[in-house]
Motif scaffolding. Structure first.
Motif, PDB file in Angstrom:
ATOM      1  N   TRP A   3      36.239  50.749  42.981  1.00  0.00           N
ATOM      2  CA  TRP A   3      36.443  51.011  41.568  1.00  0.00           C
ATOM      3  C   TRP A   3      36.776  49.342  41.428  1.00  0.00           C
ATOM      4  O   TRP A   3      38.159  49.152  42.212  1.00  0.00           O
ATOM      5  CB  TRP A   3      37.206  51.937  41.097  1.00  0.00           C
ATOM      6  CG  TRP A   3      36.651  53.138  40.644  1.00  0.00           C
ATOM      7  CD1 TRP A   3      36.355  54.465  41.700  1.00  0.00           C
ATOM      8  CD2 TRP A   3      35.443  53.728  39.514  1.00  0.00           C
ATOM      9  NE1 TRP A   3      35.839  55.240  40.988  1.00  0.00           N
ATOM     10  CE2 TRP A   3      35.293  55.033  39.645  1.00  0.00           C
ATOM     11  CE3 TRP A   3      34.774  52.620  38.328  1.00  0.00           C
ATOM     12  CZ2 TRP A   3      34.333  55.061  39.339  1.00  0.00           C
ATOM     13  CZ3 TRP A   3      33.583  53.053  38.096  1.00  0.00           C
ATOM     14  CH2 TRP A   3      33.331  54.357  38.012  1.00  0.00           C
ATOM     15  N   PHE A   4      36.332  48.384  40.726  1.00  0.00           N
ATOM     16  CA  PHE A   4      36.840  47.459  40.198  1.00  0.00           C
ATOM     17  C   PHE A   4      36.560  47.020  39.076  1.00  0.00           C
ATOM     18  O   PHE A   4      35.837  47.492  37.794  1.00  0.00           O
ATOM     19  CB  PHE A   4      35.978  46.607  41.188  1.00  0.00           C
ATOM     20  CG  PHE A   4      35.627  46.402  42.779  1.00  0.00           C
ATOM     21  CD1 PHE A   4      35.229  46.980  43.331  1.00  0.00           C
ATOM     22  CD2 PHE A   4      36.414  45.525  43.395  1.00  0.00           C
ATOM     23  CE1 PHE A   4      35.224  47.418  44.515  1.00  0.00           C
ATOM     24  CE2 PHE A   4      36.051  45.334  44.530  1.00  0.00           C
ATOM     25  CZ  PHE A   4      35.625  46.750  45.218  1.00  0.00           C
ATOM     26  N   ARG A   5      37.544  46.085  38.211  1.00  0.00           N
ATOM     27  CA  ARG A   5      37.904  45.781  37.440  1.00  0.00           C
ATOM     28  C   ARG A   5      38.051  43.901  36.994  1.00  0.00           C
ATOM     29  O   ARG A   5      38.319  43.431  38.195  1.00  0.00           O
ATOM     30  CB  ARG A   5      38.994  46.744  36.217  1.00  0.00           C
ATOM     31  CG  ARG A   5      40.098  46.598  36.526  1.00  0.00           C
ATOM     32  CD  ARG A   5      41.129  47.435  35.665  1.00  0.00           C
ATOM     33  NE  ARG A   5      42.702  46.726  36.606  1.00  0.00           N
ATOM     34  CZ  ARG A   5      43.509  48.044  35.981  1.00  0.00           C
ATOM     35  NH1 ARG A   5      43.277  48.597  35.027  1.00  0.00           N
ATOM     36  NH2 ARG A   5      44.781  48.039  36.665  1.00  0.00           N
ATOM     37  N   ARG A  40      37.355  40.611  39.703  1.00  0.00           N
ATOM     38  CA  ARG A  40      36.874  41.761  40.125  1.00  0.00           C
ATOM     39  C   ARG A  40      37.967  41.873  41.153  1.00  0.00           C
ATOM     40  O   ARG A  40      37.981  41.582  42.122  1.00  0.00           O
ATOM     41  CB  ARG A  40      35.569  42.456  40.721  1.00  0.00           C
ATOM     42  CG  ARG A  40      34.585  42.332  39.229  1.00  0.00           C
ATOM     43  CD  ARG A  40      33.575  42.453  39.652  1.00  0.00           C
ATOM     44  NE  ARG A  40      32.475  42.689  38.840  1.00  0.00           N
ATOM     45  CZ  ARG A  40      31.192  43.085  39.268  1.00  0.00           C
ATOM     46  NH1 ARG A  40      30.984  43.953  39.683  1.00  0.00           N
ATOM     47  NH2 ARG A  40      30.204  42.645  37.678  1.00  0.00           N
ATOM     48  N   GLU A  41      39.353  42.670  40.447  1.00  0.00           N
ATOM     49  CA  GLU A  41      40.158  43.249  41.150  1.00  0.00           C
ATOM     50  C   GLU A  41      39.689  44.703  41.324  1.00  0.00           C
ATOM     51  O   GLU A  41      39.333  45.384  41.138  1.00  0.00           O
ATOM     52  CB  GLU A  41      41.557  43.376  40.828  1.00  0.00           C
ATOM     53  CG  GLU A  41      42.807  43.867  40.812  1.00  0.00           C
ATOM     54  CD  GLU A  41      43.627  44.289  40.450  1.00  0.00           C
ATOM     55  OE1 GLU A  41      45.339  44.112  40.727  1.00  0.00           O
ATOM     56  OE2 GLU A  41      43.405  44.415  39.154  1.00  0.00           O
ATOM     57  N   GLY A  42      39.755  45.034  42.831  1.00  0.00           N
ATOM     58  CA  GLY A  42      39.930  46.426  43.581  1.00  0.00           C
ATOM     59  C   GLY A  42      41.180  47.123  43.597  1.00  0.00           C
ATOM     60  O   GLY A  42      42.152  47.019  43.523  1.00  0.00           O
ATOM     61  N   ASN A  63      43.051  53.972  49.521  1.00  0.00           N
ATOM     62  CA  ASN A  63      43.980  52.706  48.768  1.00  0.00           C
ATOM     63  C   ASN A  63      43.626  52.727  47.904  1.00  0.00           C
ATOM     64  O   ASN A  63      42.652  52.287  46.888  1.00  0.00           O
ATOM     65  CB  ASN A  63      42.938  51.116  49.796  1.00  0.00           C
ATOM     66  CG  ASN A  63      43.636  50.254  50.132  1.00  0.00           C
ATOM     67  OD1 ASN A  63      44.563  50.302  48.641  1.00  0.00           O
ATOM     68  ND2 ASN A  63      43.900  49.725  51.423  1.00  0.00           N
ATOM     69  N   TYR A  64      44.723  52.176  47.656  1.00  0.00           N
ATOM     70  CA  TYR A  64      45.236  51.694  45.135  1.00  0.00           C
ATOM     71  C   TYR A  64      45.633  50.537  45.886  1.00  0.00           C
ATOM     72  O   TYR A  64      46.608  50.424  46.261  1.00  0.00           O
ATOM     73  CB  TYR A  64      45.676  53.102  44.696  1.00  0.00           C
ATOM     74  CG  TYR A  64      45.152  53.970  44.900  1.00  0.00           C
ATOM     75  CD1 TYR A  64      45.652  55.068  46.207  1.00  0.00           C
ATOM     76  CD2 TYR A  64      43.841  54.504  44.284  1.00  0.00           C
ATOM     77  CE1 TYR A  64      44.655  56.720  45.837  1.00  0.00           C
ATOM     78  CE2 TYR A  64      43.993  55.798  43.687  1.00  0.00           C
ATOM     79  CZ  TYR A  64      44.006  56.740  45.231  1.00  0.00           C
ATOM     80  OH  TYR A  64      43.729  58.471  44.572  1.00  0.00           O
ATOM     81  N   ALA A  65      45.195  49.609  44.246  1.00  0.00           N
ATOM     82  CA  ALA A  65      46.068  48.677  44.105  1.00  0.00           C
ATOM     83  C   ALA A  65      47.562  49.215  43.226  1.00  0.00           C
ATOM     84  O   ALA A  65      47.449  50.414  43.096  1.00  0.00           O
ATOM     85  CB  ALA A  65      45.817  47.842  43.047  1.00  0.00           C
ATOM     86  N   ASP A  66      48.794  48.280  43.166  1.00  0.00           N
ATOM     87  CA  ASP A  66      50.564  48.666  42.948  1.00  0.00           C
ATOM     88  C   ASP A  66      49.585  48.389  42.034  1.00  0.00           C
ATOM     89  O   ASP A  66      50.970  49.649  41.249  1.00  0.00           O
ATOM     90  CB  ASP A  66      50.844  47.292  43.066  1.00  0.00           C
ATOM     91  CG  ASP A  66      50.834  47.326  44.618  1.00  0.00           C
ATOM     92  OD1 ASP A  66      51.557  46.446  45.190  1.00  0.00           O
ATOM     93  OD2 ASP A  66      51.339  48.103  45.536  1.00  0.00           O
ATOM     94  N   CYS A  68      38.797  47.247  51.821  1.00  0.00           N
ATOM     95  CA  CYS A  68      38.009  48.378  50.772  1.00  0.00           C
ATOM     96  C   CYS A  68      38.229  48.112  49.414  1.00  0.00           C
ATOM     97  O   CYS A  68      37.480  48.412  49.049  1.00  0.00           O
ATOM     98  CB  CYS A  68      38.430  49.669  51.197  1.00  0.00           C
ATOM     99  SG  CYS A  68      39.039  50.726  51.009  1.00  0.00           S
ATOM    100  N   ARG A  69      39.395  47.115  49.175  1.00  0.00           N
ATOM    101  CA  ARG A  69      39.681  46.545  47.772  1.00  0.00           C
ATOM    102  C   ARG A  69      38.590  45.517  47.745  1.00  0.00           C
ATOM    103  O   ARG A  69      38.557  44.642  46.818  1.00  0.00           O
ATOM    104  CB  ARG A  69      40.789  47.040  47.632  1.00  0.00           C
ATOM    105  CG  ARG A  69      41.447  48.762  47.060  1.00  0.00           C
ATOM    106  CD  ARG A  69      42.733  48.779  46.758  1.00  0.00           C
ATOM    107  NE  ARG A  69      43.354  47.873  47.199  1.00  0.00           N
ATOM    108  CZ  ARG A  69      44.505  46.492  46.852  1.00  0.00           C
ATOM    109  NH1 ARG A  69      44.056  46.104  45.746  1.00  0.00           N
ATOM    110  NH2 ARG A  69      45.077  46.816  47.409  1.00  0.00           N
TER     111      ARG A  69
END
Length: 124
Positions: A33-35, A42-44, A56-59, A105-106
Motif C-alpha cells: 500500500w502506498f500514498r 509515493r511512500e510505501g 513491513n510498515y512505515a514508521d 517491499c515498500r
C-alpha cells in the motif's frame, strides 16, 4: 494483465478507522500500500508477503495500520485505526507476482501492477 481495484476510502473523523480493500483479478505474491508523501512520488506504508508471513510498515503508520490478506478472495486489506488529518491521501495498492526482499517491499519500483487509488480524507 493483472488488475487491481481499491475500495473502502472515504471521509472519517480524526481518531476514526477505515478498512481499505485491494481486489486482484489474479495471483499476487507481494502486495503493498502506498500514498503520496512530500519529496516522494509515493511512500510505501505497508507491504505483505505471504511467503514466510512477513510484513513491513512505515514508521508513520506502525501500530495503527495493519495489512492482511484473504488469499481465497485474492484480496489484501489495510485496516487503518487512529487516523489523523496527516493520513489524508489517495491510497494505492500495488502487486508483484514475483518475490520481493522484505526490506525492499515498500519501494514503488519493485511493483509492476497498480490500482487506480482510493481517497481517504480525515477531517472533522
Amino acid at each position: 494483465q493483472l488488475q487491481l481495484v481499491e475500495s473502502g476510502g472515504g471521509l472519517v473523523e480524526p481518531g476514526g478507522s477505515l478498512r481499505l480493500s485491494c481486489a486482484a483479478s489474479g495471483f499476487t505474491l507481494v502486495v503493498g500500500w502506498f500514498r503520496p508523501a512530500p519529496g516522494k512520488e509515493r511512500e510505501g506504508i505497508a507491504c505483505n508477503n505471504p511467503s514466510g508471513g512477513s510484513t513491513n510498515y512505515a514508521d508513520s503508520v506502525k501500530g495503527r495500520f495493519t495489512i492482511s490478506r484473504d488469499s481465497a478472495k485474492n484480496t489484501v486489506y489495510l485496516q487503518m485505526n487512529s487516523l489523523t488529518p496527516e493520513d489524508t491521501a489517495v491510497y494505492y495498492c500495488a502487486a508483484s507476482q514475483h518475490g520481493i526482499v522484505r526490506t525492499q517491499c515498500r519501494l514503488s519500483t519493485e511493483y509492476r501492477y497498480w490500482g487506480q487509488g482510493t481517497q481517504v480524507t480525515v477531517s472533522s
